[in-house]
Design a protein around this motif. Sequence first.
Motif, PDB file in Angstrom:
ATOM      1  N   ILE A  90       0.849  -1.191   0.000  1.00 25.74           N
ATOM      2  CA  ILE A  90       0.000   0.000   0.000  1.00 25.74           C
ATOM      3  C   ILE A  90       0.884   1.240   0.000  1.00 25.74           C
ATOM      4  O   ILE A  90       1.828   1.334   0.779  1.00 25.74           O
ATOM      5  N   ALA A  99      -2.744   0.268  -4.193  1.00 25.23           N
ATOM      6  CA  ALA A  99      -2.821  -0.971  -3.422  1.00 25.23           C
ATOM      7  C   ALA A  99      -2.620  -2.181  -4.314  1.00 25.23           C
ATOM      8  O   ALA A  99      -3.061  -2.204  -5.465  1.00 25.23           O
ATOM      9  N   LEU A 108      -7.692  -3.150   3.268  1.00 19.21           N
ATOM     10  CA  LEU A 108      -7.535  -1.894   2.543  1.00 19.21           C
ATOM     11  C   LEU A 108      -8.404  -0.801   3.158  1.00 19.21           C
ATOM     12  O   LEU A 108      -7.950   0.331   3.370  1.00 19.21           O
ATOM     13  N   SER A 186      -2.284  -4.310  -9.371  1.00 15.30           N
ATOM     14  CA  SER A 186      -2.455  -3.224  -8.404  1.00 15.30           C
ATOM     15  C   SER A 186      -3.439  -2.217  -8.972  1.00 15.30           C
ATOM     16  O   SER A 186      -3.832  -2.300 -10.138  1.00 15.30           O
TER      17      SER A 186
END
Length: 208
Positions: A90, A99, A108, A186
């Motif tokens: 992150i 992320a 998250l 990501s």
Amino acid sequence: MTNPSLMDKMPRVRGKLMENVRLSKYTWFRVGGIAEILFWPKDEQDLSEFFANIPSDVPITILGVGSNTLVRDGGIPGVTIRLGKGFQNIEISRGKIKAGAGLSNLKLAKVAKENGLSGLEFLSGIPGSLGGAIRMNAGAFDREISDILISTRILTIGGGFEELSERKMSFSYRSCNMSESSIFLSADLRVNKGKIEEIESIMKSIRY
């Protein structure tokens, strides 16, 4: 049983390749057969090199965190890929969070809350990983991934990388236009500055 020649076909990797792995250990329902080979790539480059060098006749299956997955008793032939710690990073910058696709939606949302960032609260009510959420444009409580996605990084079947904006994803209700052979690596997600107490209150109302 593993095909005696299948492991011999595997490219050299820096992650882990394991034979005859019972997938019930990796699904929330704790049921399912055996993965002929389970691959845990170390990072993006490891996964890219694997895709670039694996023979095209080897079946590949992507397994997320197993939250909405039922694996048949007969197992999964070929290679099953599971994204581990190398895909759970992150990074926080102004107005966005980058992320890894292997990160759980709940984790998250919690990290965003701890940093006083709002907009991701609804993810706390969606089981699974960020990659799976993007794949199906997951949503809850009048929000969905397409509302917060800025861009995503993917790996194509040939091992190449692509950066795609939200507009190029052609999101619709619980789906997007990405090929099943592409892997989400990501994503950059849009966030706003908020108050931790208010974010916490919203998340509690969603989860309980």
